[in-house]
Design an enzyme around this catalytic site. Structure first.
Site, PDB file in Angstrom:
ATOM      1  N   ARG A 116      39.130  -3.239  -9.933  1.00 56.59           N
ATOM      2  CA  ARG A 116      37.694  -3.505  -9.932  1.00 56.59           C
ATOM      3  C   ARG A 116      37.358  -4.609 -10.934  1.00 56.59           C
ATOM      4  NH1 ARG A 116      33.852   1.422 -10.661  1.00 56.59           N
ATOM      5  NH2 ARG A 116      32.328  -0.136  -9.988  1.00 56.59           N
TER       6      ARG A 116
ATOM      7  N   CYS B 236      31.516  -0.175 -18.387  1.00 60.21           N
ATOM      8  CA  CYS B 236      32.230   0.273 -17.183  1.00 60.21           C
ATOM      9  C   CYS B 236      31.354  -0.125 -16.002  1.00 60.21           C
ATOM     10  CB  CYS B 236      32.500   1.780 -17.242  1.00 60.21           C
ATOM     11  SG  CYS B 236      31.000   2.770 -17.479  1.00 60.21           S
TER      12      CYS B 236
END
Length: 287
Positions: free
Chosen positions: A185, A243
């Protein structure tokens, strides 16, 4: 409870078990699934650590959305104070939080409490899985407890909470921005949740799973050595973590605190907040 200071980072199942029923202990169940927002609460209804009170990531551990706040906005102080009171938590209580296993959701609750000024909060290492594997007691009945008489006097330490503008200044000043998402990611190879892939330019990848071995947090010395390698000459206050939405980043804050590295900050909006402004730059590939 476990001496005058209590537990402030991690607690093991076999240490927690004998304290159940202590009037100054509150256990919170923070199990959750991003794929099914009702799964954690359903699991709690089926079986939970005796006395555990459920907290839901979306309803209880997040606030209302504002510009740049991301998918799991940081709650307001008064809002969070009412939630703690509803769960019977006062400044006198030792709080222990658990989730299904790896601590990612429990760490969010830990971080909220810590930044609210509540020092005596810890995460159950290994979570529900570790507890169950030891054959420790479980129950299905909802716990009986009295809410606190007044809202918890929450006063978030804003020094530890970063928005996008402050993150930009942090990076410009040579600070370290650690991204806790999975490497693929971060690199922009996949993006299963957010509308844009990639990472904040200047960020460094450290997936939160790096803090774990066999579903438990690594030993204190190992974590200290690994984070020291990332920090270089900086101290912990030179680090901000992020995050996808400000949840799993808290795992880094917990791991660092357990390793004796207090003082890092949290980018609350994280990636989902960063990309709310299409003018902000995005990088792909390795850092």
């Amino acid at each position: 409870m476990n001496g005058s200071t209590g537990w402030t980072t991690l607690v093991q199942a076999e240490v927690l078990a004998p304290t159940l029923g202590d009037p100054l202990l509150v256990v919170l169940d923070a199990r959750f699934s991003l794929a099914d927002a009702s799964a954690g609460e359903n699991a709690w209804n089926q079986a939970h650590i005796p006395g555990a009170r459920y907290v839901h990531l979306d309803r209880d551990l997040s606030g209302t959305h504002a510009a740049g706040a991301g998918r799991h906005p940081w709650p307001g102080a008064a809002e969070f104070g009412r939630l703690l009171a509803a769960r019977g938590i006062t400044p006198a209580h030792q709080v222990v939080v658990y989730d299904a296993g790896d601590g990612a959701f429990a760490a969010r609750a830990w971080c909220l409490l810590r930044l609210a000024g509540h020092a005596r909060v810890a995460v159950l290492d290994g979570g529900f899985e570790a507890w169950s594997a030891r054959g420790l007691p479980l129950e299905a009945e909802p716990p009986r407890f009295a809410p606190a008489a007044t809202p918890y006097p929450v006063d978030f330490d804003r020094r530890g909470l970063f928005d996008a503008a402050r993150v930009h200044r942090h990076l410009q000043g040579g600070g370290l921005l650690l991204d806790a998402r999975a490497g693929e990611r971060f690199r922009g190879e996949v993006e299963p949740i957010d509308r844009r892939a990639g990472h904040v330019p200047g960020a460094t990848s450290r997936p939160y799973a790096c803090n774990l071995v066999d579903g438990r947090f690594k030993p204190r010395d190992a974590l200290a050595a690994e984070f020291a390698g990332l920090l270089g000459t900086r101290d912990a206050s030179g680090v901000v973590v992020m995050c996808g939405s400000g949840v799993t980043a808290c795992h880094h804050l917990l791991a660092m605190a357990h390793a004796g590295l207090d003082g890092a900050g949290l980018y609350t909006g994280s990636w989902s907040g960063w990309i709310e402004d299409p003018a902000r730059p995005v990088s792909t590939g390795a850092a």
